[in-house]
Design a protein around this motif. Structure first.
Motif, mmCIF file in Angstrom:
data_model
loop_
_atom_site.group_PDB
_atom_site.id
_atom_site.type_symbol
_atom_site.label_atom_id
_atom_site.label_comp_id
_atom_site.label_asym_id
_atom_site.label_seq_id
_atom_site.Cartn_x
_atom_site.Cartn_y
_atom_site.Cartn_z
ATOM 1 N N THR A 1 -3.401 16.253 4.677
ATOM 2 C CA THR A 1 -3.832 17.627 4.936
ATOM 3 C C THR A 1 -5.317 17.598 5.309
ATOM 4 N N ALA A 2 -5.696 18.526 6.164
ATOM 5 C CA ALA A 2 -7.071 18.533 6.658
ATOM 6 C C ALA A 2 -7.712 19.898 6.464
ATOM 7 N N ALA A 3 -8.953 19.877 6.019
ATOM 8 C CA ALA A 3 -9.772 21.078 5.997
ATOM 9 C C ALA A 3 -10.971 20.785 6.882
ATOM 10 N N VAL A 4 -11.571 21.818 7.457
ATOM 11 C CA VAL A 4 -12.683 21.561 8.380
ATOM 12 C C VAL A 4 -13.944 22.327 7.991
ATOM 13 N N ALA A 5 -15.072 21.729 8.309
ATOM 14 C CA ALA A 5 -16.372 22.379 8.120
ATOM 15 C C ALA A 5 -17.170 22.175 9.392
ATOM 16 N N GLU A 6 -17.971 23.204 9.754
ATOM 17 C CA GLU A 6 -18.708 23.147 11.027
ATOM 18 C C GLU A 6 -20.032 22.393 10.957
ATOM 19 N N MET B 1 0.833 -1.200 0.000
ATOM 20 C CA MET B 1 0.000 0.000 0.000
ATOM 21 C C MET B 1 0.875 1.261 0.000
ATOM 22 N N ARG B 2 0.563 2.179 -0.900
ATOM 23 C CA ARG B 2 1.367 3.393 -0.953
ATOM 24 C C ARG B 2 0.908 4.354 0.124
ATOM 25 N N ASP B 3 1.863 5.097 0.668
ATOM 26 C CA ASP B 3 1.494 6.053 1.708
ATOM 27 C C ASP B 3 1.507 7.465 1.152
ATOM 28 N N MET B 4 0.671 7.688 0.172
ATOM 29 C CA MET B 4 0.577 9.021 -0.428
ATOM 30 C C MET B 4 -0.331 9.874 0.454
ATOM 31 N N PRO B 5 0.049 11.143 0.668
ATOM 32 C CA PRO B 5 -0.835 11.980 1.488
ATOM 33 C C PRO B 5 -2.153 12.266 0.778
ATOM 34 N N GLY B 6 -3.202 12.358 1.561
ATOM 35 C CA GLY B 6 -4.512 12.660 1.000
ATOM 36 C C GLY B 6 -5.016 13.990 1.542
ATOM 37 N N ARG B 7 -6.039 14.510 0.861
ATOM 38 C CA ARG B 7 -6.656 15.747 1.336
ATOM 39 C C ARG B 7 -8.006 15.365 1.940
ATOM 40 N N LEU B 8 -8.151 15.597 3.238
ATOM 41 C CA LEU B 8 -9.353 15.149 3.946
ATOM 42 C C LEU B 8 -10.203 16.328 4.379
ATOM 43 N N MET C 1 -9.350 15.979 15.486
ATOM 44 C CA MET C 1 -9.338 15.228 14.225
ATOM 45 C C MET C 1 -8.317 15.811 13.249
ATOM 46 N N SER C 2 -8.274 17.154 13.152
ATOM 47 C CA SER C 2 -7.313 17.776 12.225
ATOM 48 C C SER C 2 -5.901 17.411 12.622
ATOM 49 N N ARG C 3 -5.645 17.515 13.920
ATOM 50 C CA ARG C 3 -4.303 17.209 14.412
ATOM 51 C C ARG C 3 -3.936 15.737 14.111
ATOM 52 N N SER C 4 -4.891 14.844 14.359
ATOM 53 C CA SER C 4 -4.634 13.419 14.118
ATOM 54 C C SER C 4 -4.337 13.167 12.645
ATOM 55 N N VAL C 5 -5.149 13.778 11.790
ATOM 56 C CA VAL C 5 -4.997 13.589 10.347
ATOM 57 C C VAL C 5 -3.655 14.151 9.877
#
Lengths: 111, 341
Positions: free
Chosen positions: B31-36, B1-8, B21-25
């Motif tokens: 990379t993490a973006a957040v929505a309320e 399995m490749r460990d390519m970063p994803g955008r979550l 969650m952002s910190r964990s990701v």
């Protein structure tokens, strides 16, 4: 008292996984945000808004679980599952546990 | 399995949870973006692409269930992997998430090891899916790829009205005898490039490529307004492009390319033919046979474009059309009216 209100194993595990500085920031965010959640709980109760009441209880439970604040999580979970009662929602009970939990969290944060 | 970063994209109404969650990701290298809430998340998902959605359920304005429902009906978003992260009570709620299309469920507080495993698996699935989609787009047309992704794949067909266009390069065999294999392939590819452009710009799709010829569909798999006019316009575009190409070929001393078109309009059976393992989207039926016969007939009557009466009837401008003598084509009982451009 800390031992009863906060499961130190959970708290320590959180610090190990995320870093103590970050957890301190997380505690601060919770201390800032929790009064809003309790206010939302009260507003939901006074407006008879069952969804808002349940959602606020759910949020408190969710955050309490993060820090291992078991009694607070237990009380909030009970309120989430029971829903808004016709009379005397147990908000004072939750507030009392919350006040004690805050003291413990502060102590752990500053330790 | 490749460990390519994803955008979550993390959707949670609670500040502590969003931070955690952002910190964990991010600690896992993504990379993490957040929505309320769900409404903001849907806006963000429509504005840019994400690899995974980490979705809370209990939220104001638009909850997680509503987000899952909205994703399901959006063709562009329905394949986005969704991991529900929630402390929602009751097994029925978790089941409901999965039934609504969530790929996975992680209870809160989220365990980082579990999160890592689930995110990696979802990212890998998404990459495989994206690769398949790219392959599908390369080997099928956009319309067929869309048709497949919307309706799924089943062998079988439906009757619909469409216009079929056949075309091929005249005397290609004798032309290619004097050419190197590289030059032959190069010429074929130039021909296909021009032809694909002409067909797709008129709303058609190229269904078959056989040697120096091809078959194009107008009105299948998606109906288009006046398929006859579109097919004829594609043939005209192609003739103009071939003329321009020939000017260049003559200058360098190469033989001119000559192309014949046969166009017929009517009912066809359209669908996926083949086997479950290997199939193609195509049309069959009398209209298809007629278009092929018309294309063959262009050589006999020395015309570039021939079409049937139904195509003629659909043209908005018939002034440049000539009626040809009736023809009795092989496989057809009646003599048919034939028109030339």
């Amino acid at each position: 008292m800390t031992q009863d209100l906060i499961d130190t194993a959970t708290y320590t595990e959180l610090c190990d996984a995320m870093g103590a500085d970050f957890v301190a920031e997380l505690v601060n965010t919770f201390l800032e945000d929790a009064p809003n959640m309790i206010a939302a709980l009260k507003l939901g109760a006074s407006n008879g808004d069952v969804d808002a009441y349940r959602r606020a209880a759910h949020s408190i439970k969710s955050n309490a679980e993060v820090f291992g604040a078991a009694p607070l999580a237990k009380q909030a979970r009970e309120m989430e599952l029971t829903g808004l009662p016709v009379a005397n929602p147990p908000i004072p009970t939750l507030e009392a546990i919350y006040a004690d939990t805050v003291r413990c969290l502060r102590a752990l944060r500053d330790a | 399995m490749r460990d390519m970063p994803g955008r979550l994209l993390i959707v949670d109404d609670n500040k502590v949870n969003r931070l955690l969650m952002s910190r964990s990701v991010e600690q896992l290298g993504h990379t993490a973006a957040v929505a309320e809430n769900g409404r903001i998340a849907m806006e963000m998902l429509r504005a840019r692409s994400y690899d995974i959605l980490l979705l809370d359920i209990e939220m104001p304005e638009m909850d997680g269930f509503e987000v899952l429902e909205a994703l399901k009906v959006d063709p562009k978003l329905r394949d986005l992997p969704v991991i529900v992260t929630s402390s929602v009570e009751g097994l029925d709620n978790i089941v409901r998430c999965i039934e609504l299309g969530a790929d996975d469920y992680i209870p809160k507080p989220v365990n980082k090891v579990l999160l890592n495993a689930r995110v990696s698996a979802s990212l890998e699935r998404k990459r495989l899916y994206d690769e398949q989609k790219k392959l599908l787009d390369r080997f099928a047309t956009v319309e067929v790829a869309q048709h497949l992704s919307e309706g799924g794949f089943t062998i079988g067909g439906q009757r619909l009205d469409a216009t079929i266009l056949f075309c091929d390069i005249r005397d290609f065999t004798s032309m290619s005898e004097a050419m190197t294999p590289e030059a032959t392939i190069d010429l074929i590819n130039t021909f296909y490039t021009l032809m694909f452009d002409a067909v797709s710009s008129q709303g058609g799709i190229v269904s078959l490529m056989v040697g120096d010829g091809l078959m194009a569909l107008f009105g299948a798999p998606r109906p288009i307004e006046n398929s006859a006019q579109c097919a004829l316009a594609a043939a005209q575009d192609m003739l103009l492009m071939t003329a321009a190409l020939n000017e260049e070929r003559v200058i360098v001393g190469e033989a001119e390319l000559r192309i014949g078109f046969g166009i017929a309009t009517g009912e066809v059976v359209a669908g996926y033919t083949g086997t479950d393992d290997r199939a193609t989207y195509t049309c069959i039926g009398k209209t298809v046979n007629l278009a092929a016969r018309l294309e063959a007939h262009t050589k006999i009557v020395d015309r570039s474009v021939l079409f049937d009466e139904a195509t003629f009837a659909g043209l908005t401008d018939q002034s440049s059309c000539t009626s040809m003598p009736e023809v009795r084509f092989k496989g057809f009982s009646d003599a048919m009216r034939v028109f030339a451009l």
